[in-house]
Design a protein around this motif. Structure first.
Motif, PDB file in Angstrom:
ATOM      1  N   ASP A 153     109.191 126.647  54.712  1.00 45.45           N
ATOM      2  CA  ASP A 153     108.323 127.804  54.501  1.00 45.45           C
ATOM      3  C   ASP A 153     107.452 127.988  55.734  1.00 45.45           C
ATOM      4  O   ASP A 153     106.473 127.263  55.944  1.00 45.45           O
ATOM      5  CB  ASP A 153     107.458 127.589  53.261  1.00 45.45           C
ATOM      6  N   LEU A 154     107.803 128.966  56.558  1.00 47.23           N
ATOM      7  CA  LEU A 154     107.060 129.215  57.793  1.00 47.23           C
ATOM      8  C   LEU A 154     105.755 129.963  57.543  1.00 47.23           C
ATOM      9  O   LEU A 154     104.987 130.189  58.480  1.00 47.23           O
ATOM     10  CB  LEU A 154     107.934 129.995  58.782  1.00 47.23           C
ATOM     11  N   ASN A 155     105.510 130.347  56.287  1.00 41.38           N
ATOM     12  CA  ASN A 155     104.259 131.017  55.959  1.00 41.38           C
ATOM     13  C   ASN A 155     103.159 130.037  55.564  1.00 41.38           C
ATOM     14  O   ASN A 155     102.051 130.444  55.195  1.00 41.38           O
ATOM     15  CB  ASN A 155     104.478 132.024  54.831  1.00 41.38           C
ATOM     16  N   VAL A 156     103.453 128.746  55.643  1.00 41.48           N
ATOM     17  CA  VAL A 156     102.429 127.736  55.371  1.00 41.48           C
ATOM     18  C   VAL A 156     101.355 127.831  56.445  1.00 41.48           C
ATOM     19  O   VAL A 156     101.668 127.934  57.636  1.00 41.48           O
ATOM     20  CB  VAL A 156     103.063 126.326  55.379  1.00 41.48           C
ATOM     21  N   PRO A 157     100.076 127.810  56.082  1.00 45.69           N
ATOM     22  CA  PRO A 157      99.015 127.864  57.108  1.00 45.69           C
ATOM     23  C   PRO A 157      98.965 126.570  57.908  1.00 45.69           C
ATOM     24  O   PRO A 157      99.290 125.496  57.400  1.00 45.69           O
ATOM     25  CB  PRO A 157      97.741 128.064  56.284  1.00 45.69           C
ATOM     26  N   MET A 158      98.538 126.679  59.160  1.00 45.05           N
ATOM     27  CA  MET A 158      98.466 125.506  60.024  1.00 45.05           C
ATOM     28  C   MET A 158      97.490 124.464  59.480  1.00 45.05           C
ATOM     29  O   MET A 158      97.584 123.282  59.803  1.00 45.05           O
ATOM     30  CB  MET A 158      98.058 125.916  61.437  1.00 45.05           C
ATOM     31  N   LYS A 240      98.003 126.080  71.236  1.00 46.27           N
ATOM     32  CA  LYS A 240      96.699 125.851  70.617  1.00 46.27           C
ATOM     33  C   LYS A 240      96.730 126.313  69.167  1.00 46.27           C
ATOM     34  O   LYS A 240      97.478 127.213  68.788  1.00 46.27           O
ATOM     35  CB  LYS A 240      95.615 126.615  71.370  1.00 46.27           C
ATOM     36  N   THR A 241      95.880 125.707  68.358  1.00 47.83           N
ATOM     37  CA  THR A 241      95.694 126.144  66.986  1.00 47.83           C
ATOM     38  C   THR A 241      94.307 125.714  66.516  1.00 47.83           C
ATOM     39  O   THR A 241      93.785 124.691  66.955  1.00 47.83           O
ATOM     40  CB  THR A 241      96.765 125.549  66.038  1.00 47.83           C
ATOM     41  N   SER A 250     103.451 132.259  62.835  1.00 46.02           N
ATOM     42  CA  SER A 250     102.634 132.897  63.871  1.00 46.02           C
ATOM     43  C   SER A 250     102.433 131.963  65.051  1.00 46.02           C
ATOM     44  O   SER A 250     102.441 132.410  66.207  1.00 46.02           O
ATOM     45  CB  SER A 250     101.278 133.311  63.284  1.00 46.02           C
ATOM     46  N   TRP A 251     102.237 130.678  64.763  1.00 44.78           N
ATOM     47  CA  TRP A 251     102.076 129.705  65.851  1.00 44.78           C
ATOM     48  C   TRP A 251     103.348 129.636  66.694  1.00 44.78           C
ATOM     49  O   TRP A 251     103.290 129.650  67.916  1.00 44.78           O
ATOM     50  CB  TRP A 251     101.737 128.332  65.284  1.00 44.78           C
ATOM     51  N   LEU A 252     104.505 129.580  66.036  1.00 42.92           N
ATOM     52  CA  LEU A 252     105.777 129.526  66.760  1.00 42.92           C
ATOM     53  C   LEU A 252     105.975 130.783  67.598  1.00 42.92           C
ATOM     54  O   LEU A 252     106.425 130.712  68.748  1.00 42.92           O
ATOM     55  CB  LEU A 252     106.936 129.368  65.772  1.00 42.92           C
ATOM     56  N   ASP A 253     105.639 131.929  67.030  1.00 43.28           N
ATOM     57  CA  ASP A 253     105.779 133.202  67.756  1.00 43.28           C
ATOM     58  C   ASP A 253     104.885 133.210  68.997  1.00 43.28           C
ATOM     59  O   ASP A 253     105.302 133.641  70.078  1.00 43.28           O
ATOM     60  CB  ASP A 253     105.422 134.364  66.831  1.00 43.28           C
TER      61      ASP A 253
END
Length: 262
Positions: A153-158, A240-241, A250-253
């Protein structure tokens, strides 16, 4: 992704003896002799060992620990807020003052910089792992097969991404190697050996949602590549995050967009 360098370690060492061992990383008072440490750091064959274990078994980590000893550099590189990229950037600055091209006698002039960058990446990723007392994670074949066929699930928050150890190397077995393909490679024997995973705290990244300073982090994923047991280089993902509501997607993008711009 880069290639590690010439395969003839003896020839490389002989060519470099007169130039590299006389130089080193500046310490508080004297230059630090890192010639032997560099010499031990060239990884050519993984010999069925996970990548960081090969670095240790050929004496590289001990050589760097002995060379740096109780210096300010050792203290700085061991700090929790120092990333693998920080160590690599410092190594590249020091390489500029050394006659490292002689360390790659078989490399074409235009590829020497890439060879130096690959060497810096090899040293920095392994030093970050060992200085952080890293752990090798080796899933069983059955667990690997289960994970390969599971949805992510890529929608998991960081904020929900938590690593089990301060530093880890996830070593892939044959099941994962069959499914995880190197970008741009069509050779069936060119696979990932594993991946370093580092979460490094950084200086503050602005105000948080309740007016406090938001803590910043760097997430580094450093994939080690091999072909028929020969180490061939790295694939790097670094970004960064704030470990907040930003999703993994979003991080991957953001990371991939940054790579394309470079």
């Amino acid at each position: 992704m880069g290639k590690q360098g010439p395969g003839n370690g003896a020839a490389r060492s002989a060519a470099a003896t007169s130039s590299v061992v006389a130089h080193g990383i500046p310490g508080a008072h004297d230059a630090i002799d890192i010639g032997h440490a560099i010499d031990c750091s060239h990884i050519e064959t993984l010999r069925d060992k996970p990548y960081p274990c090969q670095f240790t078994s050929q004496g590289a980590f001990d050589a760097w620990r002995n060379a740096l000893a109780d210096t300010d550099i050792s203290t700085s590189w061991s700090a929790s807020q120092t990333s693998s990229q920080d160590i690599g950037d410092e190594l590249m600055r020091q390489f500029d003052a050394m006659d490292l091209p002689s360390y790659f006698p078989e490399a074409a002039p235009g590829t020497v910089l890439a060879e130096q960058q690959m060497l810096a990446s090899t040293i920095s990723s392994n030093l970050k792992y060992h200085l952080s007392k890293g752990t090798v994670i080796q899933p069983t074949p059955s667990l690997e097969a289960l994970l390969i066929h599971s949805d992510v699930d890529l929608n998991v928050p960081m904020s929900m991404v938590v690593l089990p150890y301060p530093a880890q190397y996830l070593h892939f077995r044959s099941v994962a190697s069959e499914h995880l393909k190197l970008p741009g490679s069509t050779h069936p024997g060119h696979v990932f050996d594993g991946v370093f995973c580092f979460f490094t705290p950084r200086p503050t990244m602005g105000k948080g949602s309740i007016g406090k300073e938001a803590e910043g982090w760097i997430l580094e994923l450093i994939f080690a590549c091999k072909r028929h047991g020969q180490f061939t280089g790295h694939v790097l993902m670094h970004g960064k995050t704030d470990r907040g509501a930003t999703t993994v997607a979003s991080w991957l993008d953001q990371v991939l967009r940054s790579e394309r711009q470079h």
